[in-house]
Enzyme design. Structure first.
Site, PDB file in Angstrom:
ATOM      1  N   THR A  90       7.334   4.634  -3.053  1.00 35.43           N
ATOM      2  CA  THR A  90       7.335   4.205  -1.658  1.00 35.43           C
ATOM      3  C   THR A  90       8.155   2.937  -1.545  1.00 35.43           C
ATOM      4  O   THR A  90       7.893   1.962  -2.245  1.00 35.43           O
ATOM      5  CB  THR A  90       5.896   3.916  -1.199  1.00 35.43           C
ATOM      6  OG1 THR A  90       5.127   5.068  -1.479  1.00 35.43           O
ATOM      7  CG2 THR A  90       5.841   3.594   0.275  1.00 35.43           C
TER       8      THR A  90
ATOM      9  N   GLU B  60      -4.938  10.799  -4.886  1.00 35.24           N
ATOM     10  CA  GLU B  60      -5.555  10.877  -6.206  1.00 35.24           C
ATOM     11  C   GLU B  60      -6.886  11.613  -6.112  1.00 35.24           C
ATOM     12  O   GLU B  60      -7.596  11.504  -5.126  1.00 35.24           O
ATOM     13  CB  GLU B  60      -5.736   9.479  -6.784  1.00 35.24           C
ATOM     14  CG  GLU B  60      -4.408   8.890  -7.204  1.00 35.24           C
ATOM     15  CD  GLU B  60      -4.514   7.442  -7.645  1.00 35.24           C
ATOM     16  OE1 GLU B  60      -5.558   7.059  -8.199  1.00 35.24           O
ATOM     17  OE2 GLU B  60      -3.547   6.706  -7.428  1.00 35.24           O
TER      18      GLU B  60
ATOM     19  N   LEU C 145      -3.201   6.541   8.234  1.00 37.35           N
ATOM     20  CA  LEU C 145      -4.430   6.957   7.537  1.00 37.35           C
ATOM     21  C   LEU C 145      -5.372   5.770   7.383  1.00 37.35           C
ATOM     22  O   LEU C 145      -6.565   5.857   7.669  1.00 37.35           O
ATOM     23  CB  LEU C 145      -4.080   7.548   6.167  1.00 37.35           C
ATOM     24  CG  LEU C 145      -3.396   8.914   6.200  1.00 37.35           C
ATOM     25  CD1 LEU C 145      -2.844   9.279   4.827  1.00 37.35           C
ATOM     26  CD2 LEU C 145      -4.381   9.988   6.668  1.00 37.35           C
TER      27      LEU C 145
ATOM     28  N   CYS D 282      -1.984   2.171  -2.688  1.00 37.87           N
ATOM     29  CA  CYS D 282      -0.981   2.357  -1.633  1.00 37.87           C
ATOM     30  C   CYS D 282      -1.290   1.713  -0.291  1.00 37.87           C
ATOM     31  O   CYS D 282      -0.419   1.072   0.297  1.00 37.87           O
ATOM     32  CB  CYS D 282      -0.748   3.850  -1.406  1.00 37.87           C
ATOM     33  SG  CYS D 282       0.139   4.582  -2.772  1.00 37.87           S
TER      34      CYS D 282
ATOM     35  N   LYS E 244      -0.893  -2.201   0.181  1.00 36.22           N
ATOM     36  CA  LYS E 244       0.482  -2.557  -0.185  1.00 36.22           C
ATOM     37  C   LYS E 244       1.476  -2.042   0.871  1.00 36.22           C
ATOM     38  O   LYS E 244       2.342  -2.786   1.331  1.00 36.22           O
ATOM     39  CB  LYS E 244       0.789  -1.938  -1.558  1.00 36.22           C
ATOM     40  CG  LYS E 244       2.226  -1.987  -1.994  1.00 36.22           C
ATOM     41  CD  LYS E 244       2.368  -1.474  -3.413  1.00 36.22           C
ATOM     42  CE  LYS E 244       2.237   0.016  -3.576  1.00 36.22           C
ATOM     43  NZ  LYS E 244       3.296   0.836  -3.006  1.00 36.22           N
TER      44      LYS E 244
HETATM   45  C1  UDX Z   1       3.971   3.565  -8.100  1.00 36.54           C
HETATM   46  C2  UDX Z   1       3.894   2.726  -6.840  1.00 36.54           C
HETATM   47  O1  UDX Z   1       2.679   2.007  -6.856  1.00 36.54           O
HETATM   48  C3  UDX Z   1       3.966   3.565  -5.606  1.00 36.54           C
HETATM   49  O2  UDX Z   1       4.121   2.779  -4.461  1.00 36.54           O
HETATM   50  C4  UDX Z   1       5.133   4.394  -5.653  1.00 36.54           C
HETATM   51  O3  UDX Z   1       5.094   5.273  -4.566  1.00 36.54           O
HETATM   52  C5  UDX Z   1       5.263   5.112  -6.963  1.00 36.54           C
HETATM   53  O4  UDX Z   1       5.121   4.253  -8.066  1.00 36.54           O
HETATM   54  P1  UDX Z   1       2.151   4.775  -9.505  1.00 36.54           P
HETATM   55  O5  UDX Z   1       2.788   5.932 -10.161  1.00 36.54           O
HETATM   56  O6  UDX Z   1       0.727   4.905  -9.108  1.00 36.54           O
HETATM   57  O7  UDX Z   1       2.859   4.414  -8.156  1.00 36.54           O
HETATM   58  O8  UDX Z   1       2.411   3.448 -10.345  1.00 36.54           O
HETATM   59  P2  UDX Z   1       2.146   3.176 -11.857  1.00 36.54           P
HETATM   60  O9  UDX Z   1       0.968   3.984 -12.311  1.00 36.54           O
HETATM   61  O10 UDX Z   1       2.160   1.705 -12.018  1.00 36.54           O
HETATM   62  O11 UDX Z   1       3.421   3.800 -12.583  1.00 36.54           O
HETATM   63  C6  UDX Z   1       4.688   3.272 -12.621  1.00 36.54           C
HETATM   64  C7  UDX Z   1       5.250   3.504 -14.030  1.00 36.54           C
HETATM   65  O12 UDX Z   1       6.622   3.110 -14.054  1.00 36.54           O
HETATM   66  C8  UDX Z   1       4.535   2.699 -15.109  1.00 36.54           C
HETATM   67  O13 UDX Z   1       4.039   3.563 -16.112  1.00 36.54           O
HETATM   68  C9  UDX Z   1       5.617   1.770 -15.648  1.00 36.54           C
HETATM   69  O14 UDX Z   1       5.513   1.524 -17.042  1.00 36.54           O
HETATM   70  C10 UDX Z   1       6.883   2.535 -15.312  1.00 36.54           C
HETATM   71  N1  UDX Z   1       8.081   1.694 -15.235  1.00 36.54           N
HETATM   72  C11 UDX Z   1       8.079   0.569 -14.477  1.00 36.54           C
HETATM   73  C12 UDX Z   1       9.231   2.058 -15.948  1.00 36.54           C
HETATM   74  O15 UDX Z   1       9.231   3.063 -16.647  1.00 36.54           O
HETATM   75  N2  UDX Z   1      10.344   1.276 -15.832  1.00 36.54           N
HETATM   76  C13 UDX Z   1      10.365   0.138 -15.108  1.00 36.54           C
HETATM   77  O16 UDX Z   1      11.380  -0.555 -15.061  1.00 36.54           O
HETATM   78  C14 UDX Z   1       9.190  -0.235 -14.399  1.00 36.54           C
HETATM   79  C1  UDX Z   2      -3.360   7.856  -0.158  1.00 37.35           C
HETATM   80  C2  UDX Z   2      -2.817   8.910   0.821  1.00 37.35           C
HETATM   81  O1  UDX Z   2      -3.890   9.748   1.256  1.00 37.35           O
HETATM   82  C3  UDX Z   2      -1.730   9.726   0.160  1.00 37.35           C
HETATM   83  O2  UDX Z   2      -1.166  10.629   1.091  1.00 37.35           O
HETATM   84  C4  UDX Z   2      -0.676   8.778  -0.370  1.00 37.35           C
HETATM   85  O3  UDX Z   2       0.312   9.522  -1.054  1.00 37.35           O
HETATM   86  C5  UDX Z   2      -1.272   7.739  -1.286  1.00 37.35           C
HETATM   87  O4  UDX Z   2      -2.310   7.041  -0.633  1.00 37.35           O
HETATM   88  P1  UDX Z   2      -5.083   7.850  -2.161  1.00 37.35           P
HETATM   89  O5  UDX Z   2      -4.983   6.362  -2.048  1.00 37.35           O
HETATM   90  O6  UDX Z   2      -4.928   8.490  -3.487  1.00 37.35           O
HETATM   91  O7  UDX Z   2      -3.996   8.527  -1.226  1.00 37.35           O
HETATM   92  O8  UDX Z   2      -6.522   8.303  -1.615  1.00 37.35           O
HETATM   93  P2  UDX Z   2      -7.169   8.586  -0.173  1.00 37.35           P
HETATM   94  O9  UDX Z   2      -7.952   9.837  -0.278  1.00 37.35           O
HETATM   95  O10 UDX Z   2      -6.200   8.513   0.912  1.00 37.35           O
HETATM   96  O11 UDX Z   2      -8.237   7.406  -0.034  1.00 37.35           O
HETATM   97  C6  UDX Z   2      -7.840   6.055   0.097  1.00 37.35           C
HETATM   98  C7  UDX Z   2      -9.057   5.189   0.298  1.00 37.35           C
HETATM   99  O12 UDX Z   2      -9.644   5.407   1.574  1.00 37.35           O
HETATM  100  C8  UDX Z   2     -10.190   5.397  -0.710  1.00 37.35           C
HETATM  101  O13 UDX Z   2     -10.725   4.158  -1.100  1.00 37.35           O
HETATM  102  C9  UDX Z   2     -11.194   6.216   0.062  1.00 37.35           C
HETATM  103  O14 UDX Z   2     -12.511   6.047  -0.431  1.00 37.35           O
HETATM  104  C10 UDX Z   2     -11.030   5.652   1.451  1.00 37.35           C
HETATM  105  N1  UDX Z   2     -11.444   6.575   2.528  1.00 37.35           N
HETATM  106  C11 UDX Z   2     -10.794   7.754   2.701  1.00 37.35           C
HETATM  107  C12 UDX Z   2     -12.466   6.201   3.397  1.00 37.35           C
HETATM  108  O15 UDX Z   2     -13.068   5.125   3.260  1.00 37.35           O
HETATM  109  N2  UDX Z   2     -12.806   7.053   4.418  1.00 37.35           N
HETATM  110  C13 UDX Z   2     -12.174   8.238   4.619  1.00 37.35           C
HETATM  111  O16 UDX Z   2     -12.535   8.952   5.563  1.00 37.35           O
HETATM  112  C14 UDX Z   2     -11.142   8.602   3.732  1.00 37.35           C
END
Ligand code: UDX
Ligand code: UDX
Length: 458
Positions: A128, A161, A223, A272, A275
């Site tokens: 993102t 997730e 959301l 997400c 942020k």
């Molecule tokens: C992340 C961001 O949080 C999200 O906003 C975006 O949409 C996708 O990337 P996520 O996959 O959940 O989401 O993050 P994270 O679990 O931290 O994974 C990123 C990976 O990239 C890490 O494993 C990190 O080691 C790797 N990375 C980071 C590289 O391989 N090269 C780099 O230079 C920096």
């Molecule tokens: C979110 C978006 O749903 C997804 O589309 C995007 O790609 C990444 O961010 P995620 O953060 O994995 O996904 O989980 P989500 O199911 O959206 O829940 C986010 C948070 O909101 C959680 O802490 C959940 O417990 C809370 N939540 C969700 C509520 O408190 N009430 C609700 O009705 C739904």
């Protein structure tokens, strides 16, 4: 055969690519990461993320058309399409600190792609990113003077997730944004073809690059806004004896409102929502739109209020002091069915309880390791206990902060018998059967619903 590379083996890269690979046996997929331990875990029997159904898909594809590696340079050289899903955390320094996106990993990755390329490529933003990042990426990538051409596409990930496999197998939509040039449109078509291996064409939406980048931020903002909206109403319900579950049900039946994402609770977490909203706020400020920025920032403020309101209610109900009291925190993950604790309300609640000098014991079926890591120094002041019965034994209160179904199946009579009396239960997810708990003897405090208490003063 197309060589497809994903840079970043985190929650996003690691859960999407194996699913794409499983539907495209004709292509070769490699996922690289600079974190060697993470790559080793992806190659082992214990994957680094807990995601229902993912183990099976990784097992089926790994070593066939899906490979994991730390050799980023080599695989960049071989790739035709590169997905980039490295992290874009909130910038914690300099201009925009606390709000703007920290794009240093993205830019570093773009330069690394350029340095190691000998053929033209499609580069896909999976992370993102703030709107118009694609422009900066194009400039870096096409500043090579070697005749190579890079098309930058935006293809944000919408999976949640805990349901990532289901979301990816059967997505509401796939969004692909590209430039309106001939080469940009050709690149878009290439990506459409890839997804069309399992996603119906009508669900694949194509837009310009900026709409796609912005749509991801806006989807998450909407959301999160729904959750903050219903949580704001939960506070009013607690004052008026209205029941937030009933209100959510009643309004959700209106098709224009819809029934999803109206569960009131202790607040939203995850990597997400906060942020991305803060990125959006920063963008609005940057473009001279302070009213729009303030509007969206309130979604985050309301979430912080909800978390702290939960803790304040605990303190107030337990005779205005929880110092030295043992509190069993049920849940560490930011939601059920994940081991992810990033921005988890559970950890915010723990931090606030520690400030009140409570004694905390935390239990979670999958997220204890990450919780310990994310809590840093504070973890030393917390007991981690895998068995919820042991966690509750001798406690003054239970705080349910993650909606794991396991917590709903416990024997609360047995738990109540082992607790200090009067026993308190704060249900931060409205997960449990409150009437039944009350009958067992608990003083029950849900979210946005009347408390059920045996205490005379109430
Ligand atoms: C992340 C961001 O949080 C999200 O906003 C975006 O949409 C996708 O990337 P996520 O996959 O959940 O989401 O993050 P994270 O679990 O931290 O994974 C990123 C990976 O990239 C890490 O494993 C990190 O080691 C790797 N990375 C980071 C590289 O391989 N090269 C780099 O230079 C920096
Ligand atoms: C979110 C978006 O749903 C997804 O589309 C995007 O790609 C990444 O961010 P995620 O953060 O994995 O996904 O989980 P989500 O199911 O959206 O829940 C986010 C948070 O909101 C959680 O802490 C959940 O417990 C809370 N939540 C969700 C509520 O408190 N009430 C609700 O009705 C739904």
């Amino acid at each position: 055969m197309t060589n497809i590379l994903c840079i970043g083996a985190g929650y996003v890269g690691g859960s999407t690519m194996p699913i794409v690979a499983s539907h495209c046996p004709q292509h070769r997929f490699v996922i690289v990461d600079i974190n060697a331990a993470r790559i080793a875990a992806w190659q082992s029997d214990k994957l680094p993320i807990y995601e229902p159904g993912l183990d099976e898909i990784v097992r089926q594809t790994r070593g066939k058309n899906l490979f994991f590696s730390t050799d980023v340079d080599k695989h960049i050289a071989e790739a035709d399409i590169i997905f980039v899903s490295v992290n874009t955390p909130t910038k914690m320094f300099g201009q925009g600190a606390g709000k703007a996106a920290d794009l240093q990993y993205w830019e570093k990755t773009a330069r690394q792609i350029l340095e190691n390329s000998t053929t033209s490529k499609i580069v896909v933003e999976k992370s993102t990113l703030p709107v118009r990042t694609g422009e900066a990426m194009e400039r870096i990538l096409n500043s090579n003077g070697t005749g190579l051409h890079f098309d930058v596409l935006s293809n944000p990930e919408f999976l949640a997730e805990g349901t990532a496999v289901r979301d990816m197998e059967n997505p509401d939509r796939i969004l692909i944004g590209g430039r309106e040039t001939e080469s940009g449109q050709k690149a878009v078509e290439t990506l459409v073809e890839l997804y069309a291996n399992w996603v119906p064409r009508e669900k694949i939406v194509t837009t310009n690059l900026w709409s796609s980048e912005l749509s991801k931020l806006v989807a998450n903002a909407f959301l999160a806004q729904r959750i903050s909206s219903i949580n704001s109403i939960s506070a009013l319900c607690e004052k008026t004896e209205a029941d937030v579950n009933e209100v959510a049900h009643a309004i959700g039946l209106d098709n224009r409102i819809g029934k999803y994402f109206l569960r009131s609770g202790v607040g939203f977490g995850g990597s997400c929502f906060k942020k991305d909203i803060l990125h959006l706020v920063y963008l609005c400020e940057h473009y001279g739109l302070p009213e729009v920025a303030a509007y969206w920032e309130q979604v985050v403020t309301m979430n912080e209020y909800q978390e702290m309101r939960f803790v304040s209610k605990m303190v107030a109900s337990m005779f205005n002091t929880i110092a030295g009291k043992r509190i069993a925190v049920f849940g560490a993950a930011f939601k059920a069915n994940t081991n992810d604790t990033r921005e988890s309300p559970a950890l915010e609640v723990c931090r606030a309880l520690l400030e009140e000098h409570a004694e905390i014991i935390i239990t979670d079926p999958h997220a204890m390791e990450n919780a310990r890591y994310d809590l840093g120094e504070l973890a030393k002041r917390i007991t981690f206990e895998p068995d919820p019965y042991v966690a509750a034994n001798g406690a003054h209160a239970i705080a349910v902060v993650t909606e794991w179904s396991q917590f709903a199946q416990l024997d609360y009579e047995k738990i109540h018998a082992s607790m200090v009396k009067p026993a308190f239960l704060f249900d931060g997810r409205n997960l449990l059967d409150h009437r039944k708990l009350y009958e067992v003897g608990f003083n029950v405090y849900p979210i946005g619903r009347p408390a059920l208490t045996h205490l005379l003063s109430q």
